[in-house]
Design an enzyme around this catalytic site. Structure first.
Site, PDB file in Angstrom:
ATOM      1  N   LYS A 220       1.000  -1.188  -0.005  1.00  0.00           N
ATOM      2  CA  LYS A 220      -0.176  -0.054  -0.069  1.00  0.00           C
ATOM      3  C   LYS A 220       0.894   1.186  -0.169  1.00  0.00           C
ATOM      4  CE  LYS A 220      -4.200   1.894   2.483  1.00  0.00           C
ATOM      5  NZ  LYS A 220      -5.142   1.481   3.574  1.00  0.00           N
TER       6      LYS A 220
ATOM      7  N   GLU B  30     -19.306  -5.552  10.755  1.00  0.00           N
ATOM      8  CA  GLU B  30     -20.118  -4.407  11.909  1.00  0.00           C
ATOM      9  C   GLU B  30     -21.170  -5.267  12.469  1.00  0.00           C
ATOM     10  OE1 GLU B  30     -18.449  -1.947   8.632  1.00  0.00           O
ATOM     11  OE2 GLU B  30     -19.618  -3.850   8.668  1.00  0.00           O
TER      12      GLU B  30
ATOM     13  N   ARG C 245     -25.794  -2.175   8.152  1.00  0.00           N
ATOM     14  CA  ARG C 245     -25.260  -3.752   7.967  1.00  0.00           C
ATOM     15  C   ARG C 245     -25.377  -4.396   9.230  1.00  0.00           C
ATOM     16  NH1 ARG C 245     -19.722  -4.020   5.122  1.00  0.00           N
ATOM     17  NH2 ARG C 245     -20.813  -5.375   3.572  1.00  0.00           N
TER      18      ARG C 245
END
Length: 642
Positions: free
Chosen positions: A281, A366, A394
């Site tokens: 990254k 979540e 969610r």
């Protein structure tokens, strides 16, 4: 940018030599740093997938073959290679979306940027191809962070059931989602990363045995046939193979030749295959690589040479919450925090630094966060679950059936509530006050300023027999909005001027959360038209304050203004409360229309949907003018002073 400007579509890549492909990768990284630094956006993730994206588009034939991205913030290179190279208004009105967009290109399939969904999409698309007799390929690119979501594993379980259904799963393993990826899966991938991979070992062994006369080839074939136990010894990738999935990797995600070779093998296999790619990254950009927090996952406008912000930002809502959480942590040892792979974006990094043993990063999960919080509360702690408002959608079932049903004292802190703007439809936090209205016992606080964030967070964590929610906006927090009085638990922000004839004031304006300054502006505009207005902030918008119907009865019309969808929001709850109290006063609710909103600046979106002071004042003026002298002879309400 000599090579990049020649790429109008994926097939243009076929004409480039290996050396030119390396040069193109360098041009793309330069382009990303130069352009994203001007607009802001997801920089680090895209710097990490340059070679991977090039290889994908050389091996597969998009859009005939479907290339899906999870999450979509790593699709900038994909946009560049599919003919979209004007990044001048990235995430802005009229510019490119920060995520895949069907309106932009036939190469984009999934617009929803919520994580862990891509494998479900891929499973369905592959099944559709099978039903229709198509031999097209489906390719799902999933970040290692998104593999922490339960939906991904539900999909894998189904994908593995069809041994001959072509589906390639590319795991982009950069050890991070926002921050370093957390959990058992992350540990497994780390083991794969640090073990001499089977494919590499097998290649070297094959070369050695092929040079051995007579017995070399039979020995190699025997070794290859005994793959299961041997592969687990060399690289413990059995987790995937136990599901019935062919595994290829780990592959150097910045080696174009290795990537193309691995993807070609996966493409030829004819069934579900996982290609495990190791990427970095922020690759190629020193400021990103030096940023240990999140490798420039998402940036605002920055100086491209230094990576430093161009303009200093003021205090924002998130930082106010972050500071108050640390204070609460010092005062109460029972307070713990939960994040879903977003420690820094939701402001829990300071709490984690002060109390590292009291923070739980559950990954992009979540649903698990909510149920785990219920367990923590039942065990005697008070968990604070901090997520973006749109991501709590969610976990609705868990909030309802695990937290609320069991009367657990859990506080959900919803960042980025209301219109967020530039991140587009999937990130606007416009659903929470509607979907949570149906949860019995749950209480919702909508702070109007920094002082109220601090106060209402404290009020929320004091509740031990029900879930509480504190929701606030994205970006800078404005100056404090002082109350001039109270009615019940509501703050009066502006009291209507007394009428000499004892007539009712015209408008009771119910202001929700961060829209308080705008509501005071509306009141000022109405006053200039001779329309008297009381402005109240309920503070806690669920349940509706018991004093509100009585206050409403003392006005000619009630107006609610909220940064939530109009269907089922605060306006609807107030209307129901008035009906239940037999208060027959006209009510007009202003909020977000129930539609998916295009990306643009927050102010631009609000202007487009008419959620501005002039627009609302104009409509309220027309409403009042149509009322005539109704209720004119009834007494005005009394407002208690501080």
């Amino acid at each position: 940018m000599a090579l990049l400007t020649r790429i109008k579509g994926p097939r243009d890549l076929d004409r480039l030599s290996p050396e030119q492909l390396v040069e193109l990768a360098g041009e793309i990284r330069t382009f990303l740093v130069d352009e994203v630094s001007k607009t802001g956006g997801h920089l680090g993730p895209n710097l990490g997938v340059v070679e991977l994206t090039i290889a994908l588009h050389r091996v597969f034939d998009s859009p005939k073959d479907k290339v899906l991205w999870d999450t979509g913030h790593q699709s900038y290179v994909h946009k560049l290679l599919t003919g979209r190279q004007d990044f001048s208004k990235l995430k802005g009105k009229g510019g490119l979306s920060g995520y895949p967009s069907r309106a932009e290109s036939e190469h984009d399939v999934i617009e929803n940027s919520h994580a862990s969904t891509v494998l479900g999409w891929a499973d369905g698309l592959a099944k559709a191809n099978e039903q229709l007799g198509k031999r097209d390929h489906t390719v799902a690119v999933i970040g290692d962070g998104a593999l922490t979501g339960g939906m991904a594993w539900e999909a894998l379980n189904n994908i593995a059931a069809a041994k001959d259904r072509p589906l390639v799963i590319v795991v982009n393993d950069n050890e991070r989602s926002y921050a370093p990826t957390i959990g058992g899966l992350a540990n497994h991938l780390a083991t794969l990363r640090t073990t001499d991979g089977y494919e590499r070992f097998l290649t070297r062994t094959k070369e050695l045995l092929e040079r051995t006369p007579v017995i070399g080839q039979p020995l190699y074939e025997t070794l290859h046939g005994a793959k299961k136990g041997f592969k687990d010894f060399i690289a413990p990738q059995g987790m995937f193979e136990d599901l019935g999935l062919k595994y290829v990797g780990p592959i150097d995600g910045h080696d174009l030749a290795a990537l193309e070779s691995a993807l070609q093998r996966a493409k030829r296999f004819g069934g579900p295959v996982i290609v495990h790619c190791l990427t970095e990254k922020g690759r190629g950009y020193t400021p990103a690589l030096q940023d240990e927090a999140d490798r420039f996952h998402a940036v605002g406008k920055i100086h491209p040479d230094t990576g430093l912000p161009i303009a200093a930002s003021g205090a924002d809502w998130t930082s106010v919450f972050a500071e108050e959480m640390v204070k609460l942590g010092k005062e109460r040892k029972d307070i713990v925090a939960i994040t879903a792979a977003m420690l820094q974006p939701v402001g829990l990094d300071k709490f984690a630094k002060a109390f590292p043993e009291r923070v739980y990063d559950v990954g992009i999960a979540e649903q698990h966060a909510a149920v785990s919080a219920a367990g923590l509360a039942t065990g005697g702690l008070h968990p604070v679950v901090a997520v973006y408002a749109t991501f709590l959608n969610r976990a609705f079932d868990q909030v309802l059936m695990d937290v609320a049903l069991h009367k657990c004292g859990v506080t959900f802190v919803l960042d980025r509530a209301g219109i967020t703007g530039t991140d587009g439809a999937s990130h606007n936090g416009m659903w929470d006050m509607s979907i949570l209205q149906v949860v019995p016992g749950l209480r919702i606080a909508a702070p109007r300023d920094a002082d109220q964030v601090r106060a209402q967070l404290r009020e929320a964590v004091a509740v031990e027999d029900a879930p509480t929610v504190v929701r606030y906006s994205k970006g800078a927090v404005g100056p404090a909005v002082k109350a001039v009085g109270k009615v019940g638990g509501m703050d009066v922000l502006r009291a209507a001027e007394p009428q000499g004839d004892g007539a009712k004031p015209d408008v009771l304006l119910v202001s929700v959360g961060a829209l308080a300054p705008m509501c005071l502006e509306i009141a000022g505009l109405l006053d200039a038209q001779g329309i008297t207005t009381t402005v109240v902030d309920p503070r806690w918008v669920k349940p509706v304050d018991a004093a509100l119907p009585g206050l409403a009865a003392g006005h000619r019309v009630v107006v609610t203004v909220e940064d939530n969808g109009r269907v089922g929001g605060v306006g609807s709850a107030v209307a129901q409360a008035l009906r239940d109290a037999n208060v027959d006063v006209p009510l007009r609710d202003f909020g977000i229309p129930q539609e998916f909103l295009d990306h643009a600046g927050r102010k631009e979106v609000m202007a487009e949907i008419g959620l501005t002071a002039p627009d609302i004042a104009r409509q309220v003026t027309g409403l009042v003018s149509r009322l005539g002298d109704r209720y004119a002879d009834e007494p005005a309400p009394q407002v208690a002073g501080d």
